[in-house]
Design an enzyme around this catalytic site. Structure first.
Site, PDB file in Angstrom:
ATOM      1  N   ASP A 183      -3.776 -13.677   2.431  1.00 20.79           N
ATOM      2  CA  ASP A 183      -4.751 -12.914   2.575  1.00 20.79           C
ATOM      3  C   ASP A 183      -4.874 -13.189   4.263  1.00 20.79           C
ATOM      4  O   ASP A 183      -5.117 -14.235   4.815  1.00 20.79           O
ATOM      5  CB  ASP A 183      -6.002 -13.708   1.916  1.00 20.79           C
ATOM      6  CG  ASP A 183      -7.239 -13.047   2.249  1.00 20.79           C
ATOM      7  OD1 ASP A 183      -7.394 -12.091   3.291  1.00 20.79           O
ATOM      8  OD2 ASP A 183      -8.258 -13.476   1.870  1.00 20.79           O
TER       9      ASP A 183
ATOM     10  N   ASN B 108      -5.445 -11.980  13.877  1.00 17.29           N
ATOM     11  CA  ASN B 108      -4.177 -12.809  13.559  1.00 17.29           C
ATOM     12  C   ASN B 108      -2.891 -11.797  14.018  1.00 17.29           C
ATOM     13  O   ASN B 108      -2.110 -12.671  14.733  1.00 17.29           O
ATOM     14  CB  ASN B 108      -4.172 -13.017  11.964  1.00 17.29           C
ATOM     15  CG  ASN B 108      -5.177 -14.191  11.511  1.00 17.29           C
ATOM     16  OD1 ASN B 108      -5.598 -14.819  12.104  1.00 17.29           O
ATOM     17  ND2 ASN B 108      -5.582 -13.949  10.210  1.00 17.29           N
TER      18      ASN B 108
ATOM     19  N   ASP C  75       1.133  -9.022   2.064  1.00 20.26           N
ATOM     20  CA  ASP C  75      -0.147  -8.129   1.380  1.00 20.26           C
ATOM     21  C   ASP C  75      -0.574  -9.260   0.345  1.00 20.26           C
ATOM     22  O   ASP C  75      -0.078 -10.316  -0.098  1.00 20.26           O
ATOM     23  CB  ASP C  75       0.558  -7.189   0.279  1.00 20.26           C
ATOM     24  CG  ASP C  75      -0.259  -6.017  -0.016  1.00 20.26           C
ATOM     25  OD1 ASP C  75      -1.474  -6.149  -0.439  1.00 20.26           O
ATOM     26  OD2 ASP C  75      -0.171  -4.794   0.427  1.00 20.26           O
TER      27      ASP C  75
ATOM     28  N   THR D 130      -5.786  -4.311  -2.972  1.00 23.39           N
ATOM     29  CA  THR D 130      -5.770  -2.949  -3.341  1.00 23.39           C
ATOM     30  C   THR D 130      -4.425  -2.327  -3.237  1.00 23.39           C
ATOM     31  O   THR D 130      -4.166  -1.166  -3.955  1.00 23.39           O
ATOM     32  CB  THR D 130      -6.440  -2.051  -2.397  1.00 23.39           C
ATOM     33  OG1 THR D 130      -5.972  -2.179  -1.169  1.00 23.39           O
ATOM     34  CG2 THR D 130      -8.165  -2.312  -2.440  1.00 23.39           C
ATOM     35  N   GLY D 131      -3.366  -2.995  -2.489  1.00 20.16           N
ATOM     36  CA  GLY D 131      -1.967  -2.559  -2.473  1.00 20.16           C
ATOM     37  C   GLY D 131      -1.317  -3.092  -3.980  1.00 20.16           C
ATOM     38  O   GLY D 131      -1.982  -3.597  -4.736  1.00 20.16           O
TER      39      GLY D 131
ATOM     40  N   LEU E 284       0.011 -17.773  12.749  1.00 14.77           N
ATOM     41  CA  LEU E 284       1.153 -17.197  12.245  1.00 14.77           C
ATOM     42  C   LEU E 284       2.234 -17.513  12.867  1.00 14.77           C
ATOM     43  O   LEU E 284       2.405 -16.837  14.097  1.00 14.77           O
ATOM     44  CB  LEU E 284       0.805 -15.855  11.765  1.00 14.77           C
ATOM     45  CG  LEU E 284      -0.271 -15.608  10.432  1.00 14.77           C
ATOM     46  CD1 LEU E 284      -0.575 -14.205  10.439  1.00 14.77           C
ATOM     47  CD2 LEU E 284       0.346 -16.183   9.190  1.00 14.77           C
TER      48      LEU E 284
ATOM     49  N   TYR F 268     -15.672   0.241   6.502  1.00 18.74           N
ATOM     50  CA  TYR F 268     -14.297   0.838   7.139  1.00 18.74           C
ATOM     51  C   TYR F 268     -14.349   1.255   8.452  1.00 18.74           C
ATOM     52  O   TYR F 268     -13.383   1.114   9.185  1.00 18.74           O
ATOM     53  CB  TYR F 268     -13.768   1.861   5.996  1.00 18.74           C
ATOM     54  CG  TYR F 268     -12.467   2.249   6.190  1.00 18.74           C
ATOM     55  CD1 TYR F 268     -11.267   1.358   5.915  1.00 18.74           C
ATOM     56  CD2 TYR F 268     -12.109   3.538   6.733  1.00 18.74           C
ATOM     57  CE1 TYR F 268     -10.004   2.009   6.162  1.00 18.74           C
ATOM     58  CE2 TYR F 268     -11.007   3.918   6.512  1.00 18.74           C
ATOM     59  CZ  TYR F 268      -9.667   3.200   6.586  1.00 18.74           C
ATOM     60  OH  TYR F 268      -8.486   3.545   6.852  1.00 18.74           O
TER      61      TYR F 268
ATOM     62  N   GLY G 184       0.712  -1.217  -0.152  1.00 17.94           N
ATOM     63  CA  GLY G 184       0.014   0.047  -0.044  1.00 17.94           C
ATOM     64  C   GLY G 184       1.079   1.365   0.052  1.00 17.94           C
ATOM     65  O   GLY G 184       2.049   1.301   0.135  1.00 17.94           O
ATOM     66  N   PHE G 185       0.254   2.317  -0.081  1.00 21.29           N
ATOM     67  CA  PHE G 185       0.939   3.548  -0.108  1.00 21.29           C
ATOM     68  C   PHE G 185       1.773   3.827   1.067  1.00 21.29           C
ATOM     69  O   PHE G 185       2.881   4.047   1.063  1.00 21.29           O
ATOM     70  CB  PHE G 185      -0.377   4.756  -0.397  1.00 21.29           C
ATOM     71  CG  PHE G 185      -0.119   6.144   0.118  1.00 21.29           C
ATOM     72  CD1 PHE G 185       1.152   6.740  -0.464  1.00 21.29           C
ATOM     73  CD2 PHE G 185      -0.804   7.075   0.816  1.00 21.29           C
ATOM     74  CE1 PHE G 185       1.487   8.040  -0.264  1.00 21.29           C
ATOM     75  CE2 PHE G 185      -0.678   8.172   1.398  1.00 21.29           C
ATOM     76  CZ  PHE G 185       0.710   8.556   0.809  1.00 21.29           C
TER      77      PHE G 185
END
Ligand code: UDP
Length: 311
Positions: free
Chosen positions: A57, A100, A32, A36-37, A64, A146, A11-12
Site C-alpha cells: 500500500d 513516496n 500494487d 482496484t487493480g 523506499l 480524485y 490496473g488497466f
C-alpha cells in the site's frame, strides 16, 4: 538492463505498460495493493524474469529503496465507481503515495512520470482542453477525492521539478478503453459493451448529450512510452487522448450496432458534477512527441468487445 517501477501495475493501464516496457527490453518492478487493480492482468508476467511484483500500500509514508531508471506513478482508483468506493484510499495514494515515489525518483535521478487526468479540467468551460487551461473543478463535490488528488499530485510533482530538478513529466490522460478494463468498473465503455452483449438495457445517465473522446489503450501506451523515454522534456505537462468526440448516446448506438444487440436505452438521472464535454487538444503531444492516436474507434471497440466476450 534498465529498470522501470510501475505503481498500479495491476490496473488497466499499468498492466499494459508493464507488457510494453518488458517488450522493449526493460525490467519491470510492479507495485500494487490490488484494491482496484487485478492480479489476472499481470498473471502472465509472474514467471517472467524481467518482472517483479511488490504487494504494498503506497498510501503510507515510506522510505523506499528500489533501484530504478524510470518511475511510472499510476497507482490510484481511477473510475468514478472505484474512487467513490475508496475515497480515502484515493486521496492517500495520490498524496502520500505520490510523495513516496517522487522521493524515490529524486534520490536516484530517475525519470518520474505522473499519471494525471483530464479530470484536472473538471467540467471544462474551455473546449477542447489545452494544457494551459486551469480547469473548473468543484473542490467539495463527490468527484473531488480524485480530481483534487490528481491536482495535488501535479502540484507536488512540479515542486520536485522546481526544487530538486527531479525529471518529472506529467501526462494528462483522457478517457481510455480496451482489453483488461473491469467489467464492473462502472465506466461507459465496459458498461455499454456488457449490457449490449447480454441484451440488457443500456444505461444512459442524463440526456446522453454529454461528450467524451476515447483513446484505445495501445495508442495511449505508445504516447506514455515516448514521454518516459524522450530526453529534454522535464517539467512538461502533456495531454494524451484521442480528439474524436462522441456524445454518450452516439457511443451507445455504435456499441449496440457492433454487438448486434437487442438492448434498448434506459435513461437514468444525471450524475453529480458529470463533465458535459471532454476533448483533448493534442497539438503539444504531436509537436513534442511526434505522437497521435492511430486506432479508429470501431476497431478498438471490436477488440474490446472480443475481450469481454471471452471474459
Ligand atoms: N455514462 C453513462 N452510462 C453508464 C456509464 C457512464 O451514461 O453506464 C456516462 C457518464 O455519465 C459520463 C460518461 O458516460 O458522462 C463517461 O463516464 P465514465 O464513468 O466512463 O468516465 P468519466 O469520463 O466520467 O470519468
Amino acid at each position: 538492463m534498465k529498470k522501470v517501477i510501475i505503481t498500479g501495475v495491476g490496473g488497466f493501464i499499468g498492466s499494459h505498460l508493464a507488457d510494453r516496457f518488458i517488450k522493449e527490453g526493460y525490467s519491470v518492478i510492479g507495485i500494487d495493493n490490488f484494491i482496484t487493480g487485478r492480479r489476472e492482468n499481470i498473471e502472465h508476467l509472474l514467471n517472467n524474469k524481467a518482472f517483479k511484483l511488490i504487494e504494498m500500500d503506497l498510501g503510507i509514508e515510506r522510505d523506499l529503496k528500489i533501484a530504478s531508471d524510470i518511475v511510472l506513478n499510476f497507482a490510484s482508483p481511477a473510475s468514478p465507481v472505484d474512487y467513490f468506493n475508496f475515497p480515502l484510499e484515493t486521496m492517500r495514494v495520490n498524496s502520500i503515495g505520490t510523495l513516496n515515489m517522487l522521493r524515490l525518483a529524486q534520490k536516484q535521478g530517475a525519470v518520474f512520470v505522473q499519471a494525471s487526468t483530464s479530470e484536472v479540467y473538471g467540467d471544462p468551460l474551455v473546449h477542447p482542453q489545452k494544457e494551459d487551461y486551469f480547469g473548473n473543478v468543484n473542490p467539495v463535490g463527490i468527484r473531488s477525492v480524485y480530481d483534487e488528488g490528481k491536482r495535488f499530485g501535479e502540484a507536488l510533482s512540479m515542486l520536485f521539478f522546481r526544487e530538486y530538478k527531479t525529471k518529472v513529466r506529467i501526462v494528462r490522460i483522457f478517457n481510455t478503453y480496451g482489453p483488461r478494463m473491469k467489467k464492473d468498473d462502472g465506466r461507459v465503455i465496459p458498461n455499454f459493451i456488457n449490457q449490449a452483449l447480454e441484451n440488457r438495457p443500456i444505461t444512459i445517465y442524463g440526456d446522453g448529450m454529454q461528450t467524451r473522446s476515447y483513446c484505445y489503450i495501445d495508442d495511449l501506451v505508445d504516447g506514455i512510452f515516448k514521454i518516459a523515454t524522450l530526453k529534454d522534456i522535464d517539467g512538461e505537462v502533456i495531454n494524451l487522448g484521442n480528439p474524436e468526440e462522441y456524445t454518450v448516446i452516439e457511443t451507445a448506438r455504435i456499441i449496440k450496432e457492433l454487438t448486434s444487440s437487442r438492448s434498448n436505452f434506459k435513461f437514468l438521472p444525471p450524475l453529480q458534477d458529470d463533465p458535459k464535454k471532454r476533448r483533448p487538444d493534442i497539438e503539444k503531444a504531436k509537436k513534442i512527441l511526434g505522437w497521435q492516436p492511430k486506432t479508429p474507434f470501431r476497431d478498438g471497440l471490436l477488440k474490446t468487445i472480443e475481450y469481454f466476450k471471452n471474459g
